[in-house]
Design an enzyme around this catalytic site. Structure first.
Site, PDB file in Angstrom:
ATOM      1  N   LYS A   1       0.914  -1.188   0.537  1.00  0.00           N
ATOM      2  CA  LYS A   1       0.126   0.095  -0.181  1.00  0.00           C
ATOM      3  C   LYS A   1       0.929   1.486  -0.305  1.00  0.00           C
ATOM      4  O   LYS A   1       2.114   0.862   0.536  1.00  0.00           O
ATOM      5  CB  LYS A   1      -1.073  -0.528   1.001  1.00  0.00           C
ATOM      6  CG  LYS A   1      -1.686   1.706   1.956  1.00  0.00           C
ATOM      7  CD  LYS A   1      -2.897   1.419   0.631  1.00  0.00           C
ATOM      8  CE  LYS A   1      -3.540   2.450   0.388  1.00  0.00           C
ATOM      9  NZ  LYS A   1      -4.076   2.722   0.148  1.00  0.00           N
TER      10      LYS A   1
ATOM     11  N   CYS B   1      -2.356   9.923  -6.465  1.00  0.00           N
ATOM     12  CA  CYS B   1      -3.630   9.886  -5.462  1.00  0.00           C
ATOM     13  C   CYS B   1      -4.667  10.867  -5.331  1.00  0.00           C
ATOM     14  O   CYS B   1      -4.096  11.308  -5.154  1.00  0.00           O
ATOM     15  CB  CYS B   1      -3.341   9.238  -3.746  1.00  0.00           C
ATOM     16  SG  CYS B   1      -5.249   9.648  -2.907  1.00  0.00           S
TER      17      CYS B   1
HETATM   18  C1  DHB Z   1      -5.749   5.899  -2.181  1.00  0.00           C
HETATM   19  C2  DHB Z   1      -6.196   5.813  -4.136  1.00  0.00           C
HETATM   20  C3  DHB Z   1      -5.284   5.765  -5.075  1.00  0.00           C
HETATM   21  O1  DHB Z   1      -5.683   5.337  -6.324  1.00  0.00           O
HETATM   22  C4  DHB Z   1      -3.726   5.954  -4.965  1.00  0.00           C
HETATM   23  O2  DHB Z   1      -2.774   5.733  -5.547  1.00  0.00           O
HETATM   24  C5  DHB Z   1      -3.656   6.370  -3.342  1.00  0.00           C
HETATM   25  C6  DHB Z   1      -4.977   6.076  -2.623  1.00  0.00           C
HETATM   26  C7  DHB Z   1      -6.421   6.045  -1.147  1.00  0.00           C
HETATM   27  O3  DHB Z   1      -7.226   6.709  -1.703  1.00  0.00           O
HETATM   28  O4  DHB Z   1      -6.183   5.024  -0.465  1.00  0.00           O
END
Ligand code: DHB
Length: 309
Positions: free
Chosen positions: A45, A128
């Site tokens: 993540k 994000c």
């Molecule tokens: C999240 C969503 C994304 O597309 C990303 O690149 C990073 C984080 C999120 O909302 O956690």
């Protein structure tokens, strides 16, 4: 079963199908499960300086054709991932650390500390879409260049960039020229299609809570956008910059389409969340059968071979 291994930026992947950052990769348990699965890599993540709970729920919803999410970067914080990387490295596959942040300073601090743990690669997330009041860095080429030049100085493992989708050739060209001035080793294309809105006509409501229902789209419906971005950057770099394709992969044929457009490997997000870890074996079986049927001896043999009319 066909050998589906590939090499990206000098790193060997036992399979060309891995998880996308964000999908089943937040906790130690999830990351270890990816290690034990058929995934070709363990992608974390996107990590931030501090641990985060993320946005209020509901914040992910699948629907026919794809998914919408506004997770808000829930993660353990970079120090926890730094501690986990040695254990994750014991699985026989690369570890890709996805790095995010709220300032240039954050990215540099995290990338520097994580680089010291020697993940096999670092993916810098410039895309994000879900933090209220924070535009995606990847839509600002100058800010992206400044940030990437600083991060590059502290990263010695292969460094890639996760970009948002672009919808105009002029934007592809502008970003490619910028990336040429930064020494990036690979691209991950694409992040979710940001700030879509899904409506439930039955209840007359949005389907996720944060940001009035706006969120990043993934899944089948974004495949043509993903393929276009893979193809555009593949052509602009004349096949010399490795690309990990992400977006709309649900079947072996979808993986094959990404490879034809120029991807060296693919990542799966929505389908992994919906189907679970068994998806890796299914996609490998489907891709292996398709490549054999078409006479390609390996994923690399068809890379970029898309025909134009
Ligand atoms: C999240 C969503 C994304 O597309 C990303 O690149 C990073 C984080 C999120 O909302 O956690």
């Amino acid at each position: 079963m066909m050998d589906l291994s590939v090499t990206i930026a000098g790193v060997r992947f036992p399979s060309c199908v891995m998880n996308a950052a964000g999908a089943l990769c937040v906790t130690r348990e999830e990351l270890v499960a990816l290690g034990r699965s058929r995934a070709g890599a363990i992608v974390t993540k996107s990590m931030t300086l501090e641990p985060r709970q993320g946005n209020p729920e509901p914040r992910y919803k699948s629907f026919p054709g794809g998914s919408i999410n506004s997770m808000g970067l829930p993660n353990l914080g970079y120090q926890a991932y730094a501690q986990l990387i040695p254990e994750l490295r014991t699985f026989q596959k690369p570890v890709i650390a996805s790095v995010a942040g709220f300032s240039e300073e954050d990215f540099v601090t995290i990338a520097s500390a994580i680089n010291a743990c020697r993940p096999d690669l670092i993916e810098v997330n410039l895309s994000c879409p879900n933090i209220p009041g924070k535009p995606q860095i990847g839509y600002d080429a100058e800010a992206s260049e400044r940030l990437l030049k600083r991060v590059r100085k502290v990263v010695s493992v292969p460094m890639g960039v996760k970009l948002p989708p672009y919808f105009d050739p002029a934007h592809h060209e502008h970003m490619a020229r910028m990336l040429g001035r930064v020494e990036v080793d690979f691209l991950s294309l694409i992040n979710s299609v940001g700030n879509g809105l899904v409506v439930d006509s039955e209840t007359e409501t949005v389907v996720i809570k944060p940001k009035g229902g706006f969120g990043g789209l993934g899944g089948t419906l974004i495949k043509p956008v993903a393929l276009a971005n893979v193809r555009a950057f593949w052509k602009l770099f004349e096949g010399r910059l490795p690309i990990i394709g992400t977006g709309g992969v649900v079947s072996g044929a979808d993986v094959f389409e990404h490879l034809l457009c120029g991807a060296s490997a693919v990542q799966v997000g929505t389908v992994l969340v919906e189907e679970g870890l068994g998806v890796f074996e299914r996609l490998e079986t489907e891709l292996g059968a398709l490549l054999r049927q078409k006479g390609y001896p390996s994923p690399e043999a068809c890379r970029g071979k898309l025909k134009e009319l």
